[in-house]
Write a protein that holds these residues in place. Structure first.
Motif, short mmCIF file in Angstrom:
data_model
loop_
_atom_site.label_atom_id
_atom_site.label_comp_id
_atom_site.label_asym_id
_atom_site.label_seq_id
_atom_site.Cartn_x
_atom_site.Cartn_y
_atom_site.Cartn_z
N GLN A 91 -95.47 -11.52 -51.35
CA GLN A 91 -96.62 -10.05 -50.28
C GLN A 91 -95.99 -9.04 -49.57
OE1 GLN A 91 -99.11 -11.32 -46.89
NE2 GLN A 91 -101.20 -10.94 -47.98
N TRP A 92 -95.08 -10.09 -49.02
CA TRP A 92 -94.22 -9.22 -47.73
C TRP A 92 -93.87 -7.73 -48.28
CZ3 TRP A 92 -89.08 -8.06 -47.19
CH2 TRP A 92 -88.90 -7.34 -45.59
N ILE A 93 -92.67 -8.11 -49.91
CA ILE A 93 -92.54 -7.34 -50.39
C ILE A 93 -93.25 -6.80 -51.24
CG2 ILE A 93 -90.87 -7.05 -52.58
CD1 ILE A 93 -89.10 -9.58 -51.74
N VAL A 94 -94.63 -6.66 -51.64
CA VAL A 94 -94.89 -5.97 -52.27
C VAL A 94 -95.34 -4.77 -51.09
CG1 VAL A 94 -96.95 -5.41 -53.38
CG2 VAL A 94 -95.41 -7.46 -53.97
N GLN A 95 -95.82 -5.36 -50.35
CA GLN A 95 -96.18 -4.00 -49.37
C GLN A 95 -94.74 -3.44 -48.79
OE1 GLN A 95 -97.79 -6.84 -45.80
NE2 GLN A 95 -99.34 -6.78 -46.57
N GLN A 96 -93.77 -3.96 -48.35
CA GLN A 96 -92.81 -3.02 -48.27
C GLN A 96 -92.24 -2.37 -49.30
OE1 GLN A 96 -91.56 -3.22 -44.88
NE2 GLN A 96 -93.03 -4.68 -44.15
N GLU A 148 -84.65 -8.23 -42.11
CA GLU A 148 -85.06 -8.81 -42.40
C GLU A 148 -85.98 -9.66 -43.91
OE1 GLU A 148 -89.21 -10.44 -41.22
OE2 GLU A 148 -87.51 -10.25 -40.04
N LEU A 149 -85.43 -9.42 -44.44
CA LEU A 149 -85.79 -9.51 -45.49
C LEU A 149 -84.35 -10.69 -46.35
CD1 LEU A 149 -86.42 -9.66 -49.17
CD2 LEU A 149 -84.69 -8.40 -49.39
N LEU A 200 -76.92 -8.22 -49.39
CA LEU A 200 -78.37 -8.41 -48.25
C LEU A 200 -77.70 -9.42 -47.34
CD1 LEU A 200 -80.11 -10.78 -51.73
CD2 LEU A 200 -80.75 -8.34 -50.56
N GLU A 201 -77.24 -9.24 -46.44
CA GLU A 201 -76.92 -9.94 -45.20
C GLU A 201 -76.05 -9.08 -44.33
OE1 GLU A 201 -73.62 -14.29 -43.92
OE2 GLU A 201 -73.07 -13.22 -45.12
#
Length: 240
Positions: free
Chosen positions: A104-109, A176-177, A163-164
């Motif tokens: 859900q968080w990824i879709v929102q972002q 945050e990811l 990513l890091e």
């Protein structure tokens, strides 16, 4: 390939939890710089797309096709990861609260940054049913051979570096990811310890998969361990 597609999507989009209450989809505040102009904002959709594009999907697709068409051991593995027990394992992982919340968080972002979950379609494999080259039938070397070749073309260190958070990776949203990926470790271990996890792990070991090497790659990729893979795959080059 359902296994590859599902695993990859979960790896990038099924991360970790925040509060159970769903926040409102508010437009992000655009801060001003010291001189009064609008500060440049990172675009999460473009950043995540850039990370995904580093996966050499065409090379992986060709490797999978070569083994799927010519190697009996690998064919058995594909049948196993498309079996009912494996499907139950996937669903159990996907239905974990932390995983659902992260999706859900990824879709929102993505939506807030002008993108969509369709960027993950790049990771889908399209396998043809004929050998492209006649010599393919002579170069397969069983499940262990497939694993060794896969880790040589999959840039695990590059993906992690994108990513890091670091001196060069300063994106707040990618940071945050990454935080959510690292926090997913208890979920991974919890699901592996279930009956469904034990069944699929035992079956993979029976078929000859180096489960320890696969586990090491997953743990390194998502920040759960800093142990390198050199002991499992001595020919692996992190800077390939």
């Amino acid at each position: 390939m359902r296994f590859i597609g599902c695993t990859t999507f979960l790896a990038f989009s099924c991360l970790v939890a925040f509060t159970t209450a769903t926040p409102a989809l508010l437009a992000p505040i655009r801060p001003f710089s010291q001189n009064g102009s609008l500060a440049l904002q990172n675009n999460f959709a473009l950043e995540l797309k850039g990370v995904i594009r580093m996966v050499p999907i065409s090379q992986i697709e060709k490797l999978v096709q070569t083994y799927l068409l010519n190697d009996p051991e690998f064919q058995s593995l594909i049948r196993a990861i498309n079996s009912v027990p494996a499907f139950r394992f996937y669903r159990q992982f996907a239905n974990q609260p932390e995983v659902r919340q992260l999706q859900q968080w990824i879709v929102q972002q993505l939506v807030l940054s002008g993108g969509s979950p369709k960027i993950f379609e790049y990771l889908e494999l399209e396998i043809k049913i004929f050998n492209k080259y006649p010599y393919w039938s002579q170069i397969v070397n069983g499940i262990r051979g497939f694993q060794s070749e896969l880790v040589q073309i999959y840039p695990v260190e590059l993906i992690r570096s994108l990513l890091e958070p670091s001196a060069t990776q300063k994106s707040a949203q990618l940071a945050e990811l990454w935080r959510r990926l690292v926090a997913l470790r208890p979920v991974y271990e919890r699901v592996l310890a279930t009956q469904a996890g034990k069944v699929i792990t035992t079956e993979l070991q029976r078929l000859g998969v180096d489960v320890g090497g696969l586990d090491a790659l997953i743990r390194y990729q998502f920040g759960w361990s800093n142990v390198t893979l050199s002991n499992n795959f001595p020919n692996y080059d992190y800077y390939y």
